[in-house]
Design a protein around this motif. Structure first.
Motif, mmCIF file in Angstrom:
data_model
loop_
_atom_site.group_PDB
_atom_site.id
_atom_site.type_symbol
_atom_site.label_atom_id
_atom_site.label_comp_id
_atom_site.label_asym_id
_atom_site.label_seq_id
_atom_site.Cartn_x
_atom_site.Cartn_y
_atom_site.Cartn_z
ATOM 1 N N GLY A 106 -14.649 8.797 2.927
ATOM 2 C CA GLY A 106 -15.128 9.942 3.695
ATOM 3 C C GLY A 106 -14.161 10.488 4.715
ATOM 4 N N VAL A 107 -12.890 10.013 4.694
ATOM 5 C CA VAL A 107 -11.887 10.492 5.651
ATOM 6 C C VAL A 107 -10.880 11.351 4.897
ATOM 7 C CG1 VAL A 107 -10.132 9.852 7.347
ATOM 8 C CG2 VAL A 107 -12.163 8.417 7.044
ATOM 9 N N GLN A 108 -10.899 12.663 5.140
ATOM 10 C CA GLN A 108 -9.999 13.592 4.468
ATOM 11 C C GLN A 108 -8.744 13.796 5.311
ATOM 12 O OE1 GLN A 108 -10.560 14.842 1.437
ATOM 13 N NE2 GLN A 108 -12.563 13.878 1.225
ATOM 14 N N LEU A 109 -7.567 13.626 4.708
ATOM 15 C CA LEU A 109 -6.309 13.754 5.439
ATOM 16 C C LEU A 109 -5.376 14.733 4.753
ATOM 17 C CD1 LEU A 109 -5.336 10.056 6.283
ATOM 18 C CD2 LEU A 109 -6.516 11.682 7.713
ATOM 19 N N GLU A 110 -4.653 15.492 5.566
ATOM 20 C CA GLU A 110 -3.546 16.281 5.052
ATOM 21 C C GLU A 110 -2.332 15.363 4.888
ATOM 22 O OE1 GLU A 110 -3.783 19.394 4.177
ATOM 23 O OE2 GLU A 110 -5.846 19.645 4.909
ATOM 24 N N ASP A 111 -1.317 15.839 4.162
ATOM 25 C CA ASP A 111 -0.153 14.998 3.887
ATOM 26 C C ASP A 111 0.564 14.562 5.159
ATOM 27 O OD1 ASP A 111 -0.637 15.124 1.199
ATOM 28 O OD2 ASP A 111 0.809 16.730 0.798
ATOM 29 N N HIS A 112 0.740 15.495 6.122
ATOM 30 C CA HIS A 112 1.454 15.133 7.338
ATOM 31 C C HIS A 112 0.657 14.163 8.196
ATOM 32 C CE1 HIS A 112 -1.109 18.427 8.839
ATOM 33 N NE2 HIS A 112 -0.979 17.868 10.033
ATOM 34 N N GLU A 113 -0.658 14.219 8.110
ATOM 35 C CA GLU A 113 -1.500 13.282 8.841
ATOM 36 C C GLU A 113 -1.406 11.888 8.232
ATOM 37 O OE1 GLU A 113 -4.528 17.032 9.444
ATOM 38 O OE2 GLU A 113 -5.107 15.329 8.196
ATOM 39 N N LEU A 114 -1.394 11.852 6.890
ATOM 40 C CA LEU A 114 -1.218 10.567 6.215
ATOM 41 C C LEU A 114 0.135 9.964 6.549
ATOM 42 C CD1 LEU A 114 -2.274 8.515 4.062
ATOM 43 C CD2 LEU A 114 -1.056 9.885 2.370
ATOM 44 N N ASP A 115 1.173 10.791 6.578
ATOM 45 C CA ASP A 115 2.517 10.295 6.913
ATOM 46 C C ASP A 115 2.538 9.668 8.296
ATOM 47 O OD1 ASP A 115 3.477 11.136 4.492
ATOM 48 O OD2 ASP A 115 4.312 13.015 5.250
ATOM 49 N N ALA A 116 1.886 10.315 9.266
ATOM 50 C CA ALA A 116 1.863 9.776 10.631
ATOM 51 C C ALA A 116 1.133 8.443 10.673
ATOM 52 C CB ALA A 116 1.189 10.779 11.567
ATOM 53 N N PHE A 117 0.055 8.326 9.928
ATOM 54 C CA PHE A 117 -0.715 7.080 9.870
ATOM 55 C C PHE A 117 0.117 5.952 9.264
ATOM 56 C CE2 PHE A 117 -4.632 4.888 7.868
ATOM 57 C CZ PHE A 117 -4.772 4.064 8.972
ATOM 58 N N LEU A 129 0.844 -1.192 0.000
ATOM 59 C CA LEU A 129 0.000 0.000 0.000
ATOM 60 C C LEU A 129 0.876 1.237 0.000
ATOM 61 C CD1 LEU A 129 -2.771 -0.984 2.595
ATOM 62 C CD2 LEU A 129 -2.648 -1.477 0.140
ATOM 63 N N GLN A 130 0.816 1.973 -1.098
ATOM 64 C CA GLN A 130 1.526 3.233 -1.181
ATOM 65 C C GLN A 130 0.716 4.308 -0.452
ATOM 66 O OE1 GLN A 130 4.466 3.157 -2.486
ATOM 67 N NE2 GLN A 130 4.350 1.145 -3.472
ATOM 68 N N PRO A 131 1.361 5.334 0.090
ATOM 69 C CA PRO A 131 0.608 6.404 0.771
ATOM 70 C C PRO A 131 -0.483 7.011 -0.102
ATOM 71 C CG PRO A 131 2.955 6.625 1.229
ATOM 72 C CD PRO A 131 2.825 5.532 0.208
ATOM 73 N N GLU A 132 -0.188 7.184 -1.419
ATOM 74 C CA GLU A 132 -1.184 7.771 -2.310
ATOM 75 C C GLU A 132 -2.419 6.878 -2.413
ATOM 76 O OE1 GLU A 132 2.858 9.147 -3.295
ATOM 77 O OE2 GLU A 132 1.933 7.164 -3.169
ATOM 78 N N GLU A 133 -2.205 5.558 -2.477
ATOM 79 C CA GLU A 133 -3.331 4.630 -2.564
ATOM 80 C C GLU A 133 -4.164 4.664 -1.286
ATOM 81 O OE1 GLU A 133 -1.554 1.090 -5.429
ATOM 82 O OE2 GLU A 133 -0.982 1.120 -3.316
ATOM 83 N N LEU A 134 -3.496 4.703 -0.156
ATOM 84 C CA LEU A 134 -4.199 4.734 1.115
ATOM 85 C C LEU A 134 -4.976 6.037 1.261
ATOM 86 C CD1 LEU A 134 -4.615 2.993 3.601
ATOM 87 C CD2 LEU A 134 -2.647 4.095 4.652
ATOM 88 N N GLN A 135 -4.368 7.151 0.855
ATOM 89 C CA GLN A 135 -5.048 8.438 0.935
ATOM 90 C C GLN A 135 -6.288 8.462 0.049
ATOM 91 O OE1 GLN A 135 -2.942 11.945 -0.533
ATOM 92 N NE2 GLN A 135 -3.722 13.115 1.201
ATOM 93 N N LEU A 136 -6.164 7.909 -1.157
ATOM 94 C CA LEU A 136 -7.287 7.870 -2.091
ATOM 95 C C LEU A 136 -8.422 7.024 -1.531
ATOM 96 C CD1 LEU A 136 -8.412 8.618 -4.847
ATOM 97 C CD2 LEU A 136 -7.279 6.598 -5.790
ATOM 98 N N ALA A 137 -8.073 5.862 -0.965
ATOM 99 C CA ALA A 137 -9.099 4.979 -0.399
ATOM 100 C C ALA A 137 -9.774 5.627 0.807
ATOM 101 C CB ALA A 137 -8.468 3.643 -0.002
#
Length: 559
Positions: free
Chosen positions: A206-217, A193-201
């Motif tokens: 319905g879960v909107q994330l900023e880049d730094h939030e995605l990085d922490a996840f 799972l790439q970060p971009e794929e996880l962010q898109l999913a």
């Protein structure tokens, strides 16, 4: 990047422009990726950026996005397993994505090892206490709550405990669930799972994330820190999670793992997205506003009693009579508007300052827990920063509450200007020192008492009983009351310094002078004037705050 601007140059020197009509039409059809995101994908994949290649790539990206969109509903609802889809099917699917799953023997050995780690008594079955202890050793959040849910999910014959066969059956079903969700997110079919794929999913769920939030996840799940999540990492993170496997649930679960409480009534999970953080702040602000308004009469009574320097005028009944006589029923709420106004900015400053201080205490490059001492220092410092910034508003609130002359309260703008002109800007920070000195002792006593009471209360409950919110509320109310009692003399001195004007009959030169003269003229009891109404408002204030806060969390969809 603006429409019509040149984007980049390919190997052949041709240019891609957003004003290409076919290209623009394709971009309009992409439901979930912005033009900038598409450009990043093109560049990261090192594809030729000729118009034809760009159009073809965007077409493929759009198809991938549509595929993810069609799966988004499945990600936001419990994963549905195909009948007969088992470990063999998982191995085939994994092979097609370029990675291998463990063998049946290795898998059974791993499940057996996990079962044995939870079975601390070596009795061959698991009960809720063992599961709770095992989850605690694995740094699971809310161990007792999840232990009971895990017991219910695994205990197929409902005999109150889990044998290995039941545990293995649950693990098998859960792993299939997780694998199917992993497949749905992995649109590139590369087995990670790439970060971009996880962010898109997440976005499609319905879960909107900023880049730094995605990085922490991602960093929390990514154990080998290579920037992507393998199935083994995904599985190990969620295998013991007993609830339905949906992306919103998974993200909320991660939020709860990172839950932080800095001693305030409003709790904000650390590391959560801005979309949720603002909702938590809104819920806390509303809860604080309602509770402060409901207890405003007791707060004003406390202030008026605290500034009285003669024992003959410091009874509760006399204070109530004087307020009603001079100002009527509305007088009990004098200064409340300012008290309510400062709730939201004070909470926001405190929480953001806490995050900054936590990074200072723990360090940017460390993954360790902040610990009790670090939490105390970070929370105390954050409280001091917030109180210093918002202190002029607090002083104005106290001055208004002390204004007990007949008639309406003075206009706020004129009142503020008079203080500035007559007493100077330093007057707005009069009494700040005793206020700051009380923060760390209060937080330390509150935290230590709360943790002790919470620990003791668990031993008084039946073995299968989860400490409920009412018990936590009682522990928090008592610990807060004890902390407030211990630092009340500092609070009284702060109030007297705040209330002091050029016309005051008694004028103090500073904190030490106020302490000395209060003790000399009024004795020890003088330091606790107004203490009783302060304690009387503790229970209703905490109860109202809790009830409104929980209701607001439901209304704002953060619970």
């Amino acid at each position: 990047m603006e429409a019509g601007s040149h984007m980049t140059r390919g190997a052949m020197g041709s240019m891609v422009q957003w004003d290409n009509p076919v290209f623009a039409r394709l971009l309009d059809g992409v439901p979930n990726l912005s033009a900038r995101s598409i450009l990043c994908k093109l560049m990261l994949r090192r594809l030729p950026i000729s118009p034809d290649a760009a159009i073809g790539t965007v077409t493929r990206i759009r198809e991938e996005d549509c595929t993810v969109c069609s799966r988004a509903r499945e990600m936001a609802t419990p994963t549905r397993m195909d009948a007969g889809f088992g470990f063999g099917d998982m191995k085939k699917a994994a092979k097609s994505r370029g990675f291998d799953l463990e063998s049946e023997e290795e898998r059974e050995l791993r499940v057996r090892k996990l079962f044995n780690s939870l079975d601390s008594r070596k009795c061959g079955y698991l009960e809720s206490k063992q599961i709770e202890s095992g989850l605690q050793s694995l740094s699971f959040p809310f161990q007792r709550k999840y232990a009971l849910e895990l017991l219910e999910a695994c205990d197929s014959n409902h005999d109150g405990h889990i044998d290995f066969a039941e545990f293995q059956r649950y693990m098998n079903d859960k792993e299939v669930e997780l694998f199917k969700l992993f497949q749905a997110i992995d649109v590139s079919h590369d087995g990670a799972l790439q970060p971009e794929e996880l962010q898109l999913a997440l976005r499609n769920s319905g879960v909107q994330l900023e880049d730094h939030e995605l990085d922490a996840f991602v960093q929390y799940i990514d154990r080998d820190k290579n920037g992507k999540i393998t199935f083994n990492e995904w599985r190990d993170f969620l295998l013991l999670y007993p609830r339905e496997t949906t992306l919103p649930n998974i993200y909320q679960y991660w939020e709860k793992i990172c839950l932080v409480d800095i001693g305030e009534q409003a709790v904000i999970p650390e590391g959560i997205g801005e979309h949720h953080r603002l909702r938590y702040l809104a819920a806390g602000a509303m809860a604080g506003a309602v509770s402060r308004t409901a207890t405003a009469p007791l707060d004003r009574l406390k202030v008026l009693l605290a500034i009285q320097t003669h024992s003959s005028t410091s009874s509760i009944m006399n204070g109530l009579v004087q307020i009603h006589k001079h100002n009527g029923a509305i007088g009990f709420f004098r200064g409340n508007a300012l008290n309510v106004f400062k709730v939201a900015p004070e909470s926001a400053i405190k929480f953001y300052a806490y995050e900054i201080m936590k990074r200072v205490v723990v360090g940017d490059g460390k993954d360790g827990e902040i610990g009790t001492l670090g939490r105390l220092v970070s929370g105390g410092t954050a409280g001091a920063i917030a109180q210093t910034i918002i202190y002029p508003v607090d002083l104005l609130k106290t001055r208004l509450q002390c204004h007990n002359e007949p008639g309406r309260a003075p206009q706020l703008v004129k009142f503020t200007r008079d203080i500035l002109v007559q007493e100077g800007p330093r007057a707005f920070y009069r009494g700040l020192l005793p206020s700051l000195l009380g923060i760390i002792p209060y937080a330390g006593i509150d935290l230590a008492t709360y943790e002790t009471l919470k620990l003791k209360s668990r031993h008084l409950l039946p073995p299968e009983t989860e400490p409920g919110p009412i018990l936590h509320l009682c522990c928090g109310t008592f610990s807060g009351a004890l902390g407030a009692t211990c630092v009340y003399p500092l609070q009284l001195i702060r109030t007297r310094l705040q209330a002091q004007t050029l016309k005051s009959a008694v004028r103090y030169t500073g904190m030490a002078d106020a302490f000395r003269r209060t003790y000399r003229n009024e004795g020890i009891r003088g330091f606790y004037k107004g203490w009783l109404p302060n304690m009387l408002k503790a229970v209703p204030s905490a109860s109202i705050t809790y009830l409104v806060y929980e209701d607001m969390k439901i209304r704002l969809s953060i619970k």
